[in-house]
Design a protein around this motif. Sequence first.
Motif, PDB file in Angstrom:
ATOM      1  N   GLU B 221       0.835  -1.212   0.000  1.00 23.68           N
ATOM      2  CA  GLU B 221       0.000   0.000   0.000  1.00 23.68           C
ATOM      3  C   GLU B 221       0.867   1.257   0.000  1.00 23.68           C
ATOM      4  OE1 GLU B 221      -4.096  -1.689   2.069  1.00 23.68           O
ATOM      5  OE2 GLU B 221      -2.548  -0.793   3.352  1.00 23.68           O
ATOM      6  N   GLN B 222       1.960   1.212   0.766  1.00 26.57           N
ATOM      7  CA  GLN B 222       2.858   2.366   0.817  1.00 26.57           C
ATOM      8  C   GLN B 222       3.542   2.588  -0.536  1.00 26.57           C
ATOM      9  OE1 GLN B 222       3.254   4.640   3.375  1.00 26.57           O
ATOM     10  NE2 GLN B 222       4.338   5.701   1.723  1.00 26.57           N
ATOM     11  N   ALA B 225       1.016   4.150  -2.666  1.00 32.68           N
ATOM     12  CA  ALA B 225       0.769   5.532  -2.218  1.00 32.68           C
ATOM     13  C   ALA B 225       1.862   6.461  -2.744  1.00 32.68           C
ATOM     14  CB  ALA B 225       0.691   5.591  -0.693  1.00 32.68           C
ATOM     15  N   GLN B 228       0.870   7.739  -5.832  1.00 38.66           N
ATOM     16  CA  GLN B 228      -0.470   8.332  -5.755  1.00 38.66           C
ATOM     17  C   GLN B 228      -1.547   7.339  -6.218  1.00 38.66           C
ATOM     18  OE1 GLN B 228       2.058  10.640  -7.275  1.00 38.66           O
ATOM     19  NE2 GLN B 228       2.367  11.013  -5.083  1.00 38.66           N
ATOM     20  N   THR B 230      -3.879   3.540  -5.106  1.00 34.24           N
ATOM     21  CA  THR B 230      -4.276   2.588  -4.071  1.00 34.24           C
ATOM     22  C   THR B 230      -4.522   1.251  -4.748  1.00 34.24           C
ATOM     23  OG1 THR B 230      -6.655   2.861  -4.284  1.00 34.24           O
ATOM     24  CG2 THR B 230      -5.497   4.447  -2.848  1.00 34.24           C
ATOM     25  N   ASN B 232      -7.179  -0.138  -5.193  1.00 33.59           N
ATOM     26  CA  ASN B 232      -8.373  -0.051  -6.037  1.00 33.59           C
ATOM     27  C   ASN B 232      -8.053   0.348  -7.472  1.00 33.59           C
ATOM     28  OD1 ASN B 232     -10.200  -0.814  -4.074  1.00 33.59           O
ATOM     29  ND2 ASN B 232     -10.302   1.275  -3.240  1.00 33.59           N
ATOM     30  N   ASP B 233      -6.880   0.977  -7.672  1.00 40.53           N
ATOM     31  CA  ASP B 233      -6.492   1.375  -9.033  1.00 40.53           C
ATOM     32  C   ASP B 233      -5.922   0.213  -9.838  1.00 40.53           C
ATOM     33  OD1 ASP B 233      -7.041   4.217  -8.802  1.00 40.53           O
ATOM     34  OD2 ASP B 233      -5.369   4.232  -7.362  1.00 40.53           O
TER      35      ASP B 233
END
Lengths: 391, 305
Positions: B221-222, B225, B228, B230, B232-233
């Motif tokens: 996740e990091q 991130a 930019q 998540t 979900n992308d």
Amino acid sequence: MNIHITGYGLITSIGLNTEENVASLRSLRTGIAKGRLDNTKAYNVGEIHLTNAELKEQFKLQTDGSRTALLGMAAAKQAFEGHVLSDQIRTGLISGTSVGGMDVSEIEYKNYLNESNHNPDNYKHHSSGTSSEQIAQELGISDFVNTISTACSSAANAIMMGARMIKSGTLDRVVVGGTDSLTSFTISGFKSLMIFDDQWCRPFDDTRKGLNLGEGAGFIVLESDKSLEKTGKKPLARLTGWSNASDAFHQTASSPDGHGARLSMNEALRISELQPGDIDYINAHGTATPNNDLSESQAFQGIFGTAIPPFSSTKAYTGHTLAASGGIEAVFAILAIRNGYLYPNLNFKTPIAETGLTPQLDFEEGKNIQHVLSNSFGFGGNNSTIIISAV
Amino acid sequence: MYYIHSIASISHQDSFNVSNVCSKLEKLGQESEVIAPNYKEYVPPASLRRLSPVLRMGLTASIECQNNTEKEFDAISVGTALGCLRDTEKFLVTFHTATSDFLSPTAFIQSTHNTIGGQISLGLKNHAYNMTHTQNNVSFEVALMDALMCIDEGKKQVLVGSADEQIPFLELMQPNLIPDNYPLTSGASFFVISPEASSASVCVQAVAVRFNPTDKTGEIEQFLANQQLTLNDIELALYADQLPVETNEKTETLNFLEYSGLHYSASAFAMHIAHDSLKHSDKRYALIINDMCSDKLGITLLSKQ
């Protein structure tokens, strides 16, 4: 951006630490002698006379591993001494090795061939990558671990990779170098290539016949400007140039004119923004094989013309430590800069007929040494150069 | 940006010189073999005879990449987890069973990990930067990190890839040192990466490796991130055996080991699959999660521009 050097450590056949290595260098004492082990006794080798158990005890090693890994831990621990791990400083370890855990695997494979006591579990140390992970574990480093395996240029390439990762901002601090232990595999391999000298090797001498193998490890610590602010470490030297180029001539032999070596030295000089005339000492690859030393000499003449700075090979002291050599010789380069040392090229009598070059013959100290160029060339035509400069 | 311009994979799939490897993928059975191109079209027979499978595969894939690229490569970065195993074993047998002082050096010469990279430089007469990385299951990822760094430093045509070979001896390491839930395989996948788009549309957006990760989900996740993004992308997630994150129902997931089989640089083949999938679909982001060895995590993000 500066690449600061804030630590160094080594273990070789001429000493278990910096002081012992310097004492041997100063007193022209070689580590090359008839081997003391079953697989080395027929050869002149630069052997470290500590068993694996003694290595663990002497250097208080907590992590298990092959001899390659243990030697690496011994040198890397010395280099990293006084350094403190912190969440704020991304710290990596990049090690070069050519044999990895072969010292363990080759014994186990013999058991396999003999169909007796074969224990596959012992191959867990085999992978070269694992040896670096074990060294990193001993130091507590886990932000990044990488292993370079380009034969005899491995450590120089690991140093280069570390510098580039600091420059790119991926790491703040990185322990870089290389390690290789003596193995039956490499001894038999170089024997099959018929490039051993059955006498003490004679780099850059016209009568040179070949190399003596050695074992050891050498590591240095690189830090960024930002890291230095946080660690407060005093820079000991700077890494200013690095390069790798391919000779693309032959799998094991160097091109006669040292094409790859010239490319590598030129590019390292370009990156360091130095002129050939700025180099005060060259630590040559200088394996003492007929092919390498002629090719490297021609490359020196190509780069430096008639004004070749003092140069020497220290392999008549340590033996050719293969993947470790670039790390060990980087430490020698730092010591040369810090103390104004020039190292003698032991055993030299007669210049190579084609080039007529005479290397540095005496141990000298107190010289003004600002920039040292160090070469490491490997199988596959893999040519690397690093340049270490005074602070 | 790091555009992927050319790919050549030699694997147990029909993957060499195909326009979309995804259309041909089949789950591997226990007895699958390398689907080899006609090596003689790439390597002179005299040289070919001496080359072990991993060298043939690596060299041929690289030559194919060069054939599809106008300019010479200005950097070459190779990952291999276990290197030239066949020649290594051959030389172990040679010196352990030698009855005379004269040993054939060929297997020794060809046993070092960088024989693959060295043969590529020799075969292509390429004098550029030539690096060999070996780091168990993240060998390809560290080679790829090096390649992207080369681009950042100004290089324009970087060859990056990985190669590993299966030898029967490896089966003795199962299941204690090597898991036995997938067939052991050989594979080589090479890519040409360039900062210029020209006809390419799929990029390596980012790659990272993590050692001893305590929270793989958090690390992934990091990593996203930082881009930019998540989870979900991500429209395609490729993973090794177990997906260490929860994805939503829109994300297509694929266990790449079912198609590559097991060798520790197989994530390179996963990148080939991910590239072709993005290129031939509306998907924008593909993530390759490689924790084949549970203590080392490789994360690679591909995106379509």
